[in-house]
Design a protein around this motif. Structure first.
Motif, PDB file in Angstrom:
ATOM      1  N   UNK A 196     -45.348-132.649  12.950  1.00 21.61           N
ATOM      2  CA  UNK A 196     -45.049-131.648  12.090  1.00 21.61           C
ATOM      3  C   UNK A 196     -44.101-132.017  10.816  1.00 21.61           C
ATOM      4  N   UNK A 197     -43.177-132.744  11.008  1.00 20.46           N
ATOM      5  CA  UNK A 197     -42.229-133.463  10.156  1.00 20.46           C
ATOM      6  C   UNK A 197     -43.078-134.271   9.059  1.00 20.46           C
ATOM      7  N   UNK A 198     -43.880-135.104   9.813  1.00 22.87           N
ATOM      8  CA  UNK A 198     -44.799-135.747   8.665  1.00 22.87           C
ATOM      9  C   UNK A 198     -45.794-134.770   7.817  1.00 22.87           C
ATOM     10  N   UNK A 199     -46.277-134.018   8.269  1.00 18.84           N
ATOM     11  CA  UNK A 199     -47.208-133.009   7.759  1.00 18.84           C
ATOM     12  C   UNK A 199     -46.274-132.355   6.587  1.00 18.84           C
ATOM     13  N   UNK A 200     -45.046-131.864   6.961  1.00 19.90           N
ATOM     14  CA  UNK A 200     -44.248-130.890   6.051  1.00 19.90           C
ATOM     15  C   UNK A 200     -43.737-131.706   5.008  1.00 19.90           C
ATOM     16  N   UNK A 201     -43.318-133.001   5.205  1.00 20.30           N
ATOM     17  CA  UNK A 201     -42.761-134.003   4.394  1.00 20.30           C
ATOM     18  C   UNK A 201     -43.903-134.819   3.471  1.00 20.30           C
ATOM     19  N   UNK A 233     -45.935-134.475   1.070  1.00 20.85           N
ATOM     20  CA  UNK A 233     -45.831-134.718  -0.665  1.00 20.85           C
ATOM     21  C   UNK A 233     -44.452-135.453  -0.980  1.00 20.85           C
ATOM     22  N   UNK A 234     -43.428-135.386  -0.271  1.00 23.46           N
ATOM     23  CA  UNK A 234     -42.209-136.159  -0.667  1.00 23.46           C
ATOM     24  C   UNK A 234     -42.397-137.431  -0.221  1.00 23.46           C
ATOM     25  N   UNK A 235     -43.039-137.647   0.924  1.00 22.86           N
ATOM     26  CA  UNK A 235     -43.290-139.142   1.492  1.00 22.86           C
ATOM     27  C   UNK A 235     -44.292-139.886   0.575  1.00 22.86           C
ATOM     28  N   UNK A 236     -45.204-139.297  -0.039  1.00 24.78           N
ATOM     29  CA  UNK A 236     -46.207-139.915  -0.935  1.00 24.78           C
ATOM     30  C   UNK A 236     -45.465-140.185  -2.113  1.00 24.78           C
ATOM     31  N   UNK A 237     -44.351-139.175  -2.646  1.00 24.93           N
ATOM     32  CA  UNK A 237     -43.676-139.594  -3.927  1.00 24.93           C
ATOM     33  C   UNK A 237     -42.863-140.813  -3.516  1.00 24.93           C
ATOM     34  N   UNK A 238     -42.222-140.674  -2.492  1.00 25.86           N
ATOM     35  CA  UNK A 238     -41.320-141.843  -2.162  1.00 25.86           C
ATOM     36  C   UNK A 238     -42.019-143.187  -2.176  1.00 25.86           C
ATOM     37  N   UNK A 239     -43.117-143.164  -1.710  1.00 28.98           N
ATOM     38  CA  UNK A 239     -43.830-144.464  -1.531  1.00 28.98           C
ATOM     39  C   UNK A 239     -44.415-144.885  -2.845  1.00 28.98           C
ATOM     40  N   UNK A 240     -44.934-143.955  -3.832  1.00 29.59           N
ATOM     41  CA  UNK A 240     -45.168-144.431  -4.858  1.00 29.59           C
ATOM     42  C   UNK A 240     -44.098-144.860  -5.943  1.00 29.59           C
ATOM     43  N   UNK A 241     -42.872-144.254  -5.684  1.00 30.29           N
ATOM     44  CA  UNK A 241     -41.760-145.005  -6.338  1.00 30.29           C
ATOM     45  C   UNK A 241     -41.285-146.277  -5.868  1.00 30.29           C
ATOM     46  N   UNK A 242     -41.467-146.361  -4.503  1.00 27.19           N
ATOM     47  CA  UNK A 242     -41.196-147.685  -4.176  1.00 27.19           C
ATOM     48  C   UNK A 242     -42.256-148.740  -4.418  1.00 27.19           C
ATOM     49  N   UNK A 243     -43.492-148.383  -4.589  1.00 30.49           N
ATOM     50  CA  UNK A 243     -44.406-149.281  -5.101  1.00 30.49           C
ATOM     51  C   UNK A 243     -44.106-149.511  -6.679  1.00 30.49           C
ATOM     52  N   UNK A 244     -43.533-148.598  -7.608  1.00 28.11           N
ATOM     53  CA  UNK A 244     -43.505-149.050  -8.963  1.00 28.11           C
ATOM     54  C   UNK A 244     -42.191-150.157  -9.067  1.00 28.11           C
ATOM     55  N   UNK A 245     -41.389-150.233  -8.122  1.00 29.46           N
ATOM     56  CA  UNK A 245     -40.221-151.222  -8.204  1.00 29.46           C
ATOM     57  C   UNK A 245     -40.646-152.643  -8.109  1.00 29.46           C
ATOM     58  N   UNK A 300     -40.262-132.276  25.218  1.00 27.31           N
ATOM     59  CA  UNK A 300     -41.615-131.956  25.518  1.00 27.31           C
ATOM     60  C   UNK A 300     -42.286-131.668  24.175  1.00 27.31           C
ATOM     61  N   UNK A 301     -41.332-131.253  23.117  1.00 23.66           N
ATOM     62  CA  UNK A 301     -41.947-130.858  21.852  1.00 23.66           C
ATOM     63  C   UNK A 301     -41.600-131.898  20.837  1.00 23.66           C
ATOM     64  N   UNK A 302     -40.945-133.065  21.150  1.00 24.65           N
ATOM     65  CA  UNK A 302     -40.951-134.150  20.479  1.00 24.65           C
ATOM     66  C   UNK A 302     -41.928-134.651  19.552  1.00 24.65           C
ATOM     67  N   UNK A 303     -42.961-135.072  20.198  1.00 27.15           N
ATOM     68  CA  UNK A 303     -44.350-135.514  19.600  1.00 27.15           C
ATOM     69  C   UNK A 303     -44.750-134.552  18.617  1.00 27.15           C
ATOM     70  N   UNK A 304     -44.694-133.219  18.915  1.00 29.05           N
ATOM     71  CA  UNK A 304     -45.507-132.225  18.059  1.00 29.05           C
ATOM     72  C   UNK A 304     -44.456-132.030  16.905  1.00 29.05           C
ATOM     73  N   UNK A 305     -43.143-132.109  17.059  1.00 27.39           N
ATOM     74  CA  UNK A 305     -42.087-131.800  16.064  1.00 27.39           C
ATOM     75  C   UNK A 305     -42.243-133.332  15.128  1.00 27.39           C
ATOM     76  N   UNK A 306     -42.531-134.572  15.690  1.00 26.72           N
ATOM     77  CA  UNK A 306     -42.418-135.534  14.857  1.00 26.72           C
ATOM     78  C   UNK A 306     -44.118-135.587  13.854  1.00 26.72           C
TER      79      UNK A 306
END
Length: 295
Positions: free
Chosen positions: A88-93, A95-107, A80-86
């Motif tokens: 939370x993971x997006x919120x925690x990550x 900055x890293x997800x944003x950097x990853x997408x920026x790097x992907x866009x540079x290629x 029952x905590x899986x939706x909340x955990x998912x």
């Protein structure tokens, strides 16, 4: 010969074995998945996401143990905590997800197909005079140990960082750069942003790098240079106030105590636009010329 080979294969290969037919699409799909996994591994390795991932693995291991020993209450809570955990993971990550997408866009997966850079009609981002001015000013300031932070913009627009400083509009020259970073002047604190042949902003705030591998000898200026290079494709020139060394940051990597020749070479390498006139544009021009000739 083929009959003999077939009989030999039948002796060693059971009829129950299944050999799937590999299509070209399957091979392409495998390459795409391999590339994505490789990029994810590099992303995890080069950011603090690895520590966060370890925490997630510990939680996953705990849930696995609960499943083995049939701890139904823990499993119910986890399910029952899986939706909340998912979320939370997006919120925690984030900055890293944003950097990853920026790097992907540079290629550039399909280079030279379309023209994205419309900031000029020529093939260079800035002139040789600008390159010489940055090199001369950097080492002149290094000789007297005047700290400086110069951000040279490339394809990624740095508007959000430009807005944190004081707007300028002046041609790059050694005299202007030295005057900006002179001690006790209103514009000496922070970074300047160079776009093309002009300085567009001064006293800008840059993001600090979270990389724990950066030497403890380096201060906030160098950490800001690395941080800026991690979130953009810009080249950042840093002059140390303590040692007078000139360093270059790009792509999350910092090269310390460079020579004038090295800095000039790096600036010349990025002065050429990474995106030239694309093939589609050439086809369009050719079709239009042909149409006019027919008319």
């Amino acid at each position: 010969m083929n009959t003999v080979l077939t009989q030999v294969l039948k002796r060693f290969v059971s009829e129950s074995w299944y050999f799937p037919q590999i299509r070209v699409v399957d091979a392409v799909e495998i390459l795409i998945i391999t590339f994505l996994f490789y990029q994810i591994i590099l992303w995890i390795k080069n950011t603090k996401a690895w520590m966060l991932l370890r925490g997630i693995l510990v939680v996953a291991l705990f849930i696995l143990v609960a499943a083995v020993f049939k701890m139904y209450t823990i499993l119910w809570i986890a399910q029952n905590s899986l939706p909340v955990m998912a979320t939370a993971v997006v919120i925690i990550f984030q900055p890293e997800l944003r950097r990853a997408l920026e790097k992907l866009g540079e290629k550039q997966f399909v280079p030279n197909m379309v023209t994205l850079d419309k900031r000029g009609k020529d093939n260079v981002r800035f002139s040789q005079k600008t390159i010489d001015g940055i090199v001369e000013a950097s080492f002149a300031m290094g000789a007297v140990k005047t700290g400086a932070l110069i951000v040279v913009e490339q394809a990624i627009m740095l508007t959000e960082y430009e807005s944190t400083g004081i707007a300028l509009d002046c041609i790059v020259s050694p005299q202007v750069l030295i005057n900006i970073f002179e001690h006790n002047t209103p514009l000496h604190d922070g970074a300047i942003i160079v776009r093309g042949d002009r300085i567009v902003s001064a006293t800008c705030y840059l993001p600090l790098s979270d990389n724990m591998g950066i030497s403890k000898e380096l201060g906030t200026r160098h950490r800001a240079a690395v941080g800026m290079s991690e979130v953009s494709d810009a080249l950042i020139v840093t002059v140390s106030e303590e040692t007078g060394y000139v360093s270059v940051a790009m792509g999350g990597q910092l090269v310390r105590n460079v020579t004038p020749e090295y800095l000039k070479k790096r600036l010349e390498s990025i002065s050429k636009k990474s995106v030239e006139i694309g093939r589609l544009k050439k086809i369009w021009k050719g079709w239009r010329s042909h149409e006019k000739g027919v008319d």
